[in-house]
Each structure stands twice: as C-alpha cells, then as structure tokens.
Design an enzyme around this catalytic site. Sequence first.
Site, PDB file in Angstrom:
ATOM      1  CG  HIS A 283      77.103 -17.866   4.254  1.00 19.82           C
ATOM      2  ND1 HIS A 283      77.261 -16.493   3.484  1.00 19.82           N
ATOM      3  CD2 HIS A 283      78.004 -18.540   3.025  1.00 19.82           C
ATOM      4  CE1 HIS A 283      78.267 -16.290   2.582  1.00 19.82           C
ATOM      5  NE2 HIS A 283      78.311 -17.407   2.433  1.00 19.82           N
ATOM      6  CG  HIS A 322      79.145  -9.264   8.643  1.00 25.95           C
ATOM      7  ND1 HIS A 322      80.641  -9.544   8.204  1.00 25.95           N
ATOM      8  CD2 HIS A 322      78.449  -9.861   7.488  1.00 25.95           C
ATOM      9  CE1 HIS A 322      80.631  -9.961   6.814  1.00 25.95           C
ATOM     10  NE2 HIS A 322      79.479 -10.248   6.452  1.00 25.95           N
ATOM     11  CG  ASP A 378      71.372 -11.923   4.314  1.00 22.18           C
ATOM     12  OD1 ASP A 378      71.182 -11.906   3.213  1.00 22.18           O
ATOM     13  OD2 ASP A 378      72.377 -12.654   5.048  1.00 22.18           O
TER      14      ASP A 378
HETATM   15  N1  CMC Z   1      71.951 -11.970  17.643  1.00 27.74           N
HETATM   16  C1  CMC Z   1      71.889 -12.002  18.696  1.00 27.74           C
HETATM   17  N2  CMC Z   1      73.550 -12.366  19.332  1.00 27.74           N
HETATM   18  C2  CMC Z   1      74.221 -12.277  18.500  1.00 27.74           C
HETATM   19  C3  CMC Z   1      74.138 -12.288  17.137  1.00 27.74           C
HETATM   20  C4  CMC Z   1      72.427 -11.986  16.648  1.00 27.74           C
HETATM   21  N3  CMC Z   1      72.505 -12.054  15.189  1.00 27.74           N
HETATM   22  N4  CMC Z   1      75.252 -12.199  16.321  1.00 27.74           N
HETATM   23  C5  CMC Z   1      76.051 -12.453  17.352  1.00 27.74           C
HETATM   24  N5  CMC Z   1      75.491 -12.729  18.424  1.00 27.74           N
HETATM   25  C6  CMC Z   1      76.537 -12.472  19.867  1.00 27.74           C
HETATM   26  C7  CMC Z   1      76.644 -13.851  20.207  1.00 27.74           C
HETATM   27  O1  CMC Z   1      75.984 -14.566  20.764  1.00 27.74           O
HETATM   28  C8  CMC Z   1      78.070 -13.410  20.932  1.00 27.74           C
HETATM   29  O2  CMC Z   1      77.584 -13.399  21.904  1.00 27.74           O
HETATM   30  P1  CMC Z   1      78.697 -13.658  23.311  1.00 27.74           P
HETATM   31  O3  CMC Z   1      79.978 -12.974  23.345  1.00 27.74           O
HETATM   32  O4  CMC Z   1      77.928 -13.152  24.678  1.00 27.74           O
HETATM   33  O5  CMC Z   1      78.794 -15.055  23.365  1.00 27.74           O
HETATM   34  C9  CMC Z   1      78.724 -12.407  20.065  1.00 27.74           C
HETATM   35  O6  CMC Z   1      77.517 -11.889  19.591  1.00 27.74           O
HETATM   36  C10 CMC Z   1      79.619 -12.484  18.892  1.00 27.74           C
HETATM   37  O7  CMC Z   1      79.089 -13.666  18.074  1.00 27.74           O
HETATM   38  P2  CMC Z   1      79.767 -14.510  17.196  1.00 27.74           P
HETATM   39  O8  CMC Z   1      78.860 -15.954  16.913  1.00 27.74           O
HETATM   40  O9  CMC Z   1      80.853 -15.015  17.835  1.00 27.74           O
HETATM   41  O10 CMC Z   1      80.220 -13.867  15.914  1.00 27.74           O
HETATM   42  P3  CMC Z   1      80.600 -14.543  14.583  1.00 27.74           P
HETATM   43  O11 CMC Z   1      81.461 -13.489  14.058  1.00 27.74           O
HETATM   44  O12 CMC Z   1      81.069 -16.188  14.623  1.00 27.74           O
HETATM   45  O13 CMC Z   1      79.282 -14.742  13.751  1.00 27.74           O
HETATM   46  C11 CMC Z   1      77.514 -14.355  12.406  1.00 27.74           C
HETATM   47  C12 CMC Z   1      78.777 -13.706  12.673  1.00 27.74           C
HETATM   48  C13 CMC Z   1      76.910 -13.670  11.119  1.00 27.74           C
HETATM   49  C14 CMC Z   1      77.395 -15.902  11.927  1.00 27.74           C
HETATM   50  C15 CMC Z   1      76.333 -13.975  13.425  1.00 27.74           C
HETATM   51  O14 CMC Z   1      76.427 -12.621  13.704  1.00 27.74           O
HETATM   52  C16 CMC Z   1      74.966 -14.364  13.381  1.00 27.74           C
HETATM   53  O15 CMC Z   1      74.775 -15.589  13.630  1.00 27.74           O
HETATM   54  N6  CMC Z   1      74.030 -13.645  12.618  1.00 27.74           N
HETATM   55  C17 CMC Z   1      72.801 -14.000  12.459  1.00 27.74           C
HETATM   56  C18 CMC Z   1      72.584 -14.804  11.117  1.00 27.74           C
HETATM   57  C19 CMC Z   1      72.813 -13.715  10.099  1.00 27.74           C
HETATM   58  O16 CMC Z   1      72.383 -12.711   9.768  1.00 27.74           O
HETATM   59  N7  CMC Z   1      73.792 -14.188   9.169  1.00 27.74           N
HETATM   60  C20 CMC Z   1      74.049 -13.133   7.924  1.00 27.74           C
HETATM   61  C21 CMC Z   1      75.381 -12.857   7.683  1.00 27.74           C
HETATM   62  S1  CMC Z   1      75.674 -11.368   6.458  1.00 27.74           S
HETATM   63  C22 CMC Z   1      75.356 -12.297   5.005  1.00 27.74           C
HETATM   64  C23 CMC Z   1      76.199 -13.497   4.619  1.00 27.74           C
HETATM   65  O17 CMC Z   1      77.546 -13.697   5.339  1.00 27.74           O
HETATM   66  O18 CMC Z   1      75.737 -14.230   3.943  1.00 27.74           O
END
Ligand code: CMC
Length: 443
Positions: A283, A322, A378
């Site tokens: 987050h 996201h 971010d």
């Molecule tokens: N790098 C590589 N792969 C990713 C990433 C990433 N940053 N984010 C998602 N994926 C892949 C994930 O591995 C999955 O692949 P598969 O379908 O093959 O298993 C697919 O994309 C869907 O990911 P998810 O984890 O199910 O998506 P989510 O909606 O649960 O997660 C997230 C959203 C923001 C937690 C995630 O994208 C992430 O961990 N990003 C990196 C951390 C980050 O930048 N966070 C800041 C978010 S914006 C500001 C805030 O909210 O505070």
Amino acid sequence: MLADTKTNTAKLNGDEKRETLTITDNRTGKAYEIPIAEETIRAMDLRQIKVNADDFGLMTYDPAFMNTASTRSRITFIDGDKGILRYRGIPIEQLAEHSSYLETAYLILFGELPTPAQFKDWEYKILHRTFLHENIKVLMQAFRYDAHPMGMFISTVAALSTYYPEAHEIHDADTRLKQIIRLIAKVPTIAAYSYRHIRGLPYIYPDNALSYTGNFLRMLDSMTHSKYEPNPVKERALDVLFILHADHEQNCGTNAMRAIGSSHVDPYSAMAGAAAALYGPLHGGANEEVLRMLSHIGNVKNVPDFIERVKKGEGRLMGFGHRVYKNYDPRAKIIKQTADDVFKVTGVNPLLEIALELERIALQDEYFIKRKLYPNVDFYSGLIYQAMGFPVTFFPVLFAIPRTVGWLAQWQELLLDPEQKIARPRQIYTGHSARDYVAMDAR
Ligand code: CMC
C-alpha cells in the site's frame, strides 16, 4: 460504481425490463428474484435462499473484497479501466493544476469548493491548530534514535486520543469537526517531529504565517532562527503531491478507517489503524520499496535481467499494478510532470534513468500488458521525495499527511450513513468439528 440510482424497472427498446436477477437453486428447484440497483445485488438478499427452514441461508465468499461494495459513497470516483480519478466529481488533473491541498481538503470533506470567505476561515482554522501539546513532544522524544518515522506517526496519532477525550463524542457534529480540523492541522507537525527525531535535530515549532506545505518544509529544514523562506517550487510540488494523495475511495487504509470507525471509537484511534494499514509495502509503503528496488537494480543495463526475474515470479515490480487501475494511474502521469519541475531545482535523481527504462520495457512486455500492469502513484513519487532530500523511511509519512482528509471524510460519511453498522464479515469455517480436550500428560 456510478452514482445514478436506477429503479427496478427500466424501458429498454419499448419493452419493460425488470432490473432484477433470477436465481434458481438447483438443490431445491426454487427460483428467487433479486433486485438489481446501481448494477449491484445486495448480499443479504441471498440469505433467503435456503435448503430448509433451519438453513442459515446463502452467503457470498469474497476474500479481499474483489467484487464487493462495502459502502455507497459520494466522495471519490475512479474508473480504473479508463484511468479516471475525481474528487466530488472534479477531475484530479484540474485540481492538481488549479487547486491547493487545503482547498481540495475542503472539497473532499464538505462536498463543494469553498467560497473565498469559506476558504479564508478554513485555512485560518487549520493553520492555527498546528501546535502539539508539549507532552506529545516528550512522548516522541522517547522513541529510539533510529525509529521508523511511520511507527512514530502511527503511535503519536493514537496517543492524541488521550489528549482530546471529548473526541469519543462522535455523534456530535461540532465535536467531530473539531477533531477533523485538529488532525489535518497537526499531522504535518507530528510528521516533522518524527523526521527531526531520526536526524537527531531539535523539533521546530510551527509557523502559522506560512502555507500548509511551507510551514511543513520549514519544520523539516529550518536550522537557524533566521527567517526561513520555503522554496516555492518545492512548496508547490509538495502541495500537488498532497492533492494527488488526498483520497482514493475504498483502498486498504480507508477500509481500515471505516472498519475501525464502525465500532464508534474516536477518530484518533481509528486513524492510527488506517495509517498502520497504509504503512504496508503493498500500500503506502510501496514508494519506499520502489526506491529500494531502483537502488538494488543499480544500473540501466541490469533492467532487462530484473524484469525477467519479476516475470519468473521472483519478486514484484514495485510501483506497478493496482487493484482498481487497469490503465495508467492518472496520478502517476501528474507526478511525472511534477518531477520535471522539482528536478530543475534539485538536479535529476540518478535513479530516474532506471525508472524510465523499467517503465519503457514493462509497457511493451507481454507479461505486463496481459495483466494490465501500469505505473501507479508510487512509481515516481519516491524519486521526487528523494530528490527533495527525504529519507526513504519518511515516504509513507508523506503519504499519510494528505490521506488524513480522505480518511476523515470517509469516516464521517460512514457515521452519517444510516445503512452502516459495525463491520463484521462472515467466515466459512474450515476447522475441526467438535472434539474433546486432551489432558497434557495424555498428548
Ligand atoms: N509486478 C509483477 N507482477 C505483478 C505485479 C507487480 N507489481 N502486480 C501484480 N502482478 C501480477 C500478479 O503476480 C498476478 O499474476 P498472475 O495472474 O500470473 O498470478 C496478476 O498480476 C494480478 O495480481 P494480483 O496480486 O492478483 O493483483 P491485486 O489487485 O491483488 O494487487 C497490488 C494489486 C497493487 C497489490 C499489486 O499490483 C502489487 O503488489 N503491486 C506492487 C506494489 C505497489 O506498487 N503497490 C502500490 C499500489 S498504489 C498505491 C497504494 O495503494 O497505496
């Protein structure tokens, strides 16, 4: 979700169409007609679906709220596919260009832009509540020299509830507004004290003659008693960053604020919980992680290798992806422009080159395209913060300051919403059925 309320019947091509969903329970053969409003069905309408009279009724299972609206809200609108973000209907791009953080905070909280007189009064009230009780200073001084500033921030916000015991009167509108003003006014001071603490510097008292961000910069940077003039480019850049971070509908921290607030605890305690949620690396802690990642990559030539490792699942590309945006995060676009202004004053952050290369490669790579992974807020904010001289551990604090108004507006909306009750999800129990206790010597 769109704000227009639909009725349960609508004229479509001249025929009357019912805005309902018919579900047939194949266990019993019974059919149920469930109303659809605002493109949503109510989970409680499923409870009537039972096999027999003793049956609890059907539930929905939705870990991480992937497809569950927990509230109706009038504050922030996001269209993740189109990359749209609006506060109270006004596009984030217009606010970033024309507004100030305090004006945006007013809009988020009260629903309308202030008139000149309303703004003057609002600004005065915020800028004259910036001081902390002296004992709070002593409390903060008790932290270790290397304490994480976000840990200090969370604990100090929680501690404020002990200074304002009337804050538990959450159903009194005037008392609520007083705490909201206090919190918005005092979070920069708490943040600045935590920053001075980790640097081993004396805490600087607020200067109420300066702007919200000007005073904040002074409390961070002032080293002598001579007149401190905040750099106008940094002051404006910080103000824009604050506007971009002010609210983001039902994200993890806001959901925590609402869940804790639903127990009717005071706003300081609820906000400490929201800030704790924000602290996590998935987050608000992500900008800190982005900087660590860029430093770890170290050189543009290592970018392709790093991307390959991410694709193999050996780590995430921090600052990408996201839950809601499946397009370029509109805040990231504005931050990229703001970065150019800041770098003109501070010099270019050497990690920018690595970030740009990561973005370039990721945006044309099948793995990221297929999963709709784009830079989020971010990805570039950390680079600006670092160029402005902030340590990485301070980044989540810089996120928490402006998010304060979002948390409080959402908290107030929750309290005024007659449909809301204490947040208490259901579970599907998968543990043992009843069994007997076994005495220690018999195990
Ligand atoms: N790098 C590589 N792969 C990713 C990433 C990433 N940053 N984010 C998602 N994926 C892949 C994930 O591995 C999955 O692949 P598969 O379908 O093959 O298993 C697919 O994309 C869907 O990911 P998810 O984890 O199910 O998506 P989510 O909606 O649960 O997660 C997230 C959203 C923001 C937690 C995630 O994208 C992430 O961990 N990003 C990196 C951390 C980050 O930048 N966070 C800041 C978010 S914006 C500001 C805030 O909210 O505070």
